[in-house]
Design a protein around this motif. Structure first.
Motif, mmCIF file in Angstrom:
data_model
loop_
_atom_site.group_PDB
_atom_site.id
_atom_site.type_symbol
_atom_site.label_atom_id
_atom_site.label_comp_id
_atom_site.label_asym_id
_atom_site.label_seq_id
_atom_site.Cartn_x
_atom_site.Cartn_y
_atom_site.Cartn_z
ATOM 1 N N GLU A 1 0.171 -1.224 -0.149
ATOM 2 C CA GLU A 1 0.362 -0.306 0.391
ATOM 3 C C GLU A 1 0.642 1.294 -0.114
ATOM 4 O O GLU A 1 0.988 2.241 -0.844
ATOM 5 C CB GLU A 1 -0.551 0.377 1.199
ATOM 6 N N ALA A 2 1.765 1.380 0.590
ATOM 7 C CA ALA A 2 2.410 2.195 0.892
ATOM 8 C C ALA A 2 3.416 2.944 -0.543
ATOM 9 O O ALA A 2 3.631 3.444 -1.207
ATOM 10 C CB ALA A 2 3.510 2.530 1.672
ATOM 11 N N LEU A 3 3.504 1.419 -1.318
ATOM 12 C CA LEU A 3 4.770 2.053 -2.616
ATOM 13 C C LEU A 3 3.372 2.031 -3.694
ATOM 14 O O LEU A 3 3.484 2.854 -4.365
ATOM 15 C CB LEU A 3 4.696 0.355 -3.086
ATOM 16 N N GLY A 4 1.923 1.841 -4.026
ATOM 17 C CA GLY A 4 0.722 2.168 -4.688
ATOM 18 C C GLY A 4 1.318 1.314 -5.776
ATOM 19 O O GLY A 4 0.426 1.838 -6.564
ATOM 20 N N CYS A 5 1.709 0.708 -6.016
ATOM 21 C CA CYS A 5 2.130 -0.357 -7.143
ATOM 22 C C CYS A 5 1.239 -1.748 -6.722
ATOM 23 O O CYS A 5 0.467 -1.928 -5.847
ATOM 24 C CB CYS A 5 3.994 -0.884 -6.771
ATOM 25 N N PRO A 6 0.450 -2.610 -8.436
ATOM 26 C CA PRO A 6 -0.043 -3.304 -8.516
ATOM 27 C C PRO A 6 0.421 -4.520 -8.238
ATOM 28 O O PRO A 6 2.251 -4.444 -7.563
ATOM 29 C CB PRO A 6 -0.086 -3.441 -10.007
ATOM 30 N N PHE A 7 0.104 -5.293 -7.257
ATOM 31 C CA PHE A 7 0.968 -6.477 -6.996
ATOM 32 C C PHE A 7 0.187 -7.560 -7.555
ATOM 33 O O PHE A 7 -0.928 -7.835 -7.941
ATOM 34 C CB PHE A 7 0.726 -6.942 -5.749
ATOM 35 N N VAL A 8 0.704 -8.843 -7.786
ATOM 36 C CA VAL A 8 0.320 -9.947 -8.676
ATOM 37 C C VAL A 8 0.671 -11.370 -7.723
ATOM 38 O O VAL A 8 1.636 -11.583 -6.426
ATOM 39 C CB VAL A 8 0.931 -10.347 -9.797
ATOM 40 N N THR A 9 0.137 -12.202 -7.544
ATOM 41 C CA THR A 9 0.351 -13.977 -6.735
ATOM 42 C C THR A 9 0.670 -14.865 -7.704
ATOM 43 O O THR A 9 0.173 -15.108 -8.811
ATOM 44 C CB THR A 9 -0.796 -13.783 -5.842
ATOM 45 N N THR A 10 1.091 -15.454 -7.295
ATOM 46 C CA THR A 10 1.073 -17.416 -8.114
ATOM 47 C C THR A 10 0.482 -18.077 -7.630
ATOM 48 O O THR A 10 -0.579 -17.289 -6.070
ATOM 49 C CB THR A 10 1.990 -17.380 -8.453
ATOM 50 N N LEU A 11 0.169 -18.881 -8.148
ATOM 51 C CA LEU A 11 -0.257 -20.401 -7.439
ATOM 52 C C LEU A 11 -0.317 -20.559 -5.781
ATOM 53 O O LEU A 11 -1.013 -21.228 -5.505
ATOM 54 C CB LEU A 11 -0.462 -21.468 -8.494
ATOM 55 N N MET A 12 0.932 -19.995 -5.368
ATOM 56 C CA MET A 12 1.593 -20.504 -4.435
ATOM 57 C C MET A 12 1.015 -19.205 -3.533
ATOM 58 O O MET A 12 1.418 -19.731 -1.977
ATOM 59 C CB MET A 12 3.213 -20.418 -4.547
ATOM 60 N N GLU A 13 0.353 -18.308 -3.860
ATOM 61 C CA GLU A 13 0.417 -17.367 -2.674
ATOM 62 C C GLU A 13 -0.884 -16.866 -2.580
ATOM 63 O O GLU A 13 -1.861 -16.055 -2.569
ATOM 64 C CB GLU A 13 1.047 -15.727 -3.470
ATOM 65 N N LYS A 14 -2.011 -17.767 -3.576
ATOM 66 C CA LYS A 14 -3.599 -17.664 -3.800
ATOM 67 C C LYS A 14 -4.221 -17.003 -2.539
ATOM 68 O O LYS A 14 -3.733 -17.780 -1.379
ATOM 69 C CB LYS A 14 -4.091 -19.071 -4.270
#
Ligand code: TPP
Ligand code: MG
Length: 558
Positions: free
Chosen positions: A238-251
């Motif tokens: 949230e501080a970075l303000g950037c998008p985040f993605v996950t892989t299957l391991m971080e569902k």
């Protein structure tokens, strides 16, 4: 974490070990008893802090301990010499691969018999007692053979090292030493900390990379949840303000409705927008060390430029060929959380739950099943997913916030999820544990449904019965090899046979029956077991994709 060392006066070695592990936040010990391990078992059974959880076999116990450790941060597993510890190795090795902290305590023959090279049971009959220490130690990141003099110091070393790597530790205890009084030593718990100068150096480089980058994306890795740092990672993102993605391991590691969530990345099977965000980013902030394996990248089908990665590991930061050691992940996250985003935060398209489809009289198709799971699950549920077609069906499905998902994506040992769900349920009874498994995997470890009933772990179990190993049928040219067929069990009758007398059970073949069973399972307080009859070749889209990628998965035929 409570960090009070047990008082050592007149305490025996086994009691000390149990007390010391209890101080790590562990209050259950999974295992199977055996004579060389009796002193350990006795110490647990007589402990006011740690409860003995007998499992049907040591493999199950190791999986249960892994599940428990994922929720609690650490777990205890107790086995006997040779026969017991060797049965646990697959599960402990899986915990090592997946960064789950299991303290594996194994009882050994007495020092006296070792010294005399006695020919003893559970050995190769050669008078040698070191045969298995190396094998069990190989499944851990550190190990110790305990005696009364080294016990206090070795326990601190082992605990600190296991925490530093967040991987299993192996503790072997000869049975006579286990009953000897511990020799006290003046020690303090060692808490892994960053070197301040190294942390400042790493943060300066990371800040420079952030300032230069036109586009940034974060990937919170699975290790974040193993270490219980989900909130800290969310604050940093949230501080970075950037998008985040996950892989299957971080569902579901951070709620999927979070505005900065840009979808699940799985190489070429990702949404085009998700793929563009991560593959096109100038800077990928890998928070925790994401694992880009054949499964998470959908057969290496993506195009990630690793030179754009900054990887913040558990204990170091890596930027290209530069490694800054002695920097803890939690410290980097809290430094990142102090940043101010230079522009308005990324706002993704809201992810929506798939609509529930199909008529009550329809047979259960995968197209109708996965949206039903999404509709069934709710905040406060922890879903344990088995390797197989089910996990490839559930993971691409958007799930409600507050759902936690555990899966063994990298190690992928089938049978894991059933005992792991048991461990997860005991680790946090305030949440509802849901097991989603295929019937082939379940056949490996289903006997510990009995332990769920015995210890009041009220898991809701979904077993997909699709007449064999569907994922394997899909990963081969010929789906009809007989080795993918199974003995056809009456799954829904298992809970009763295994002593779960008051559980709700059902065998469902239509959507109407499934909906009714889901409702009944949710409203009941006991465990529930639902056998779902699916089509032999009815598979989720991600598996159908893999079916078309066999060369990429396994390499060319020679
Ligand atoms: C311990 C272990 N043995 C064998 C395998 C190979 N394997 C991977 S998935 C699978 C079959 C899973 O079948 P099932 O649980 O019925 O799920 P489905 O795909 O049919 O839904 C097998 C045998 C494995 N991953 N782990
Ligand atoms: Mg199956």
């Amino acid at each position: 974490m409570a960090k009070q060392l047990p008082k050592t006066k007149a305490v025996n070695v086994a009691d000390y070990i149990v007390e010391r592990l209890a101080a790590e936040g562990i209050d259950h010990c999974f295992g199977v008893a055996g004579d060389y391990a009796f002193p350990i078992c006795d110490a647990v059974d007589s402990s006011a802090k740690v409860k003995w959880i007998g499992c049907a076999n040591e493999l199950n116990a190791s999986y249960a301990a892994d599940g428990y450790a994922r929720i609690r941060g650490a777990a205890m597993l107790a086995t006997t010499y040779g026969v017991g510890e060797l049965s646990a190795i697959n599960g402990v090795m899986g915990a090592k691969a997946e960064r789950s902290l299991v303290f594996h305590v194994a009882g050994m023959p007495s020092y006296q018999h070792q010294r005399l090279h006695k020919i003893a049971h559970h050995t190769l009959g050669d008078g040698v007692f070191g045969n298995f220490v190396e094998l069990s130690a190989g499944a851990a990141c550190c190990h110790a053979v305990i005696n009364p003099e080294n016990c206090v110091v070795e326990m601190e070393r082992i605990i600190a090292e296991a925490r530093r790597n967040h991987q299993p530790a192996y503790i072997a205890v000869p049975s006579d030493y286990a009953l000897s009084p511990v020799v006290s030593a003046d020690v303090k718990p060692i808490v892994p900390r960053s070197n301040e100068a190294a942390l400042q150096k790493a943060m300066a480089i990371i800040a420079e990379r952030i300032n230069k980058a036109k586009s940034i994306v974060a990937i919170p890795a699975f290790t974040i949840s193993r270490l219980g740092l989900q909130k800290e990672a969310q604050k940093a993102i949230e501080a970075l303000g950037c998008p985040f993605v996950t892989t299957l391991m971080e569902k579901c590691i951070i709620g999927e409705s979070h505005p900065q969530f840009a979808g699940m990345y799985a190489g070429a099977v990702s949404e085009p927008k998700t793929r563009q965000i991560i593959e096109g980013a100038d800077l990928v902030l890998d928070l925790g060390g994401v694992n880009l394996n054949d499964i998470t990248t959908a057969a290496y089908s993506g195009q990630l430029d690793l030179s754009r990665f900054v990887t913040i590991g558990l204990d170091d930061v890596r930027i290209g060929d530069q490694v800054i050691a002695n920097v803890r992940l939690e410290d980097v996250l809290s430094e990142l959380a102090k940043l101010k985003p230079s522009s308005a935060p990324y706002k993704g398209k809201p992810q929506e739950l798939a609509p529930v489809n199909g008529k009550p009289s329809d047979k259960i198709t995968m197209a109708a099943l996965y949206p039903r799971y999404a509709a069934f699950l709710r905040a406060g549920d922890t879903v344990v997913l088995e390797t197989g077609s089910s996990s490839l069906g559930v993971t691409p499905t958007i799930l409600p916030d507050g759902v936690r998902v555990e899966a063994q994506v990298l190690w992928g040992s089938i049978g894991w999820a059933t005992p792991a769900a048991f461990g997860v349920a005991l680790a946090d009874p305030s949440r509802r544990t849901i097991l989603i498994t295929g019937e082939g995997s379940h056949q490996l470890t289903a006997n510990d449904v009995g332990a769920m009933g015995r210890f009041g772990a009220n898991v809701i179990v979904f077993v997909l019965n699709n007449s064999g190993y569907l994922i394997e049928r899909a990963l081969e040219e010929n789906p009809d090899w007989t080795y993918n067929d199974l003995a056809s069990w009456n799954y829904a009758e298992l809970p009763k046979a295994l002593g779960c007398a008051n559980w709700y059970t059902a065998r469902v073949t239509t959507l109407g029956e499934l909906d009714k069973a889901m409702k009944a399972a949710r409203s009941g307080k006991t465990g529930a077991y639902i056998e779902i009859i699916g089509g032999k070749m009815d598979m989720p889209p991600a598996l159908a994709f893999a079916h078309g990628q066999l060369k990429a998965m396994y390499g060319d035929t020679p």
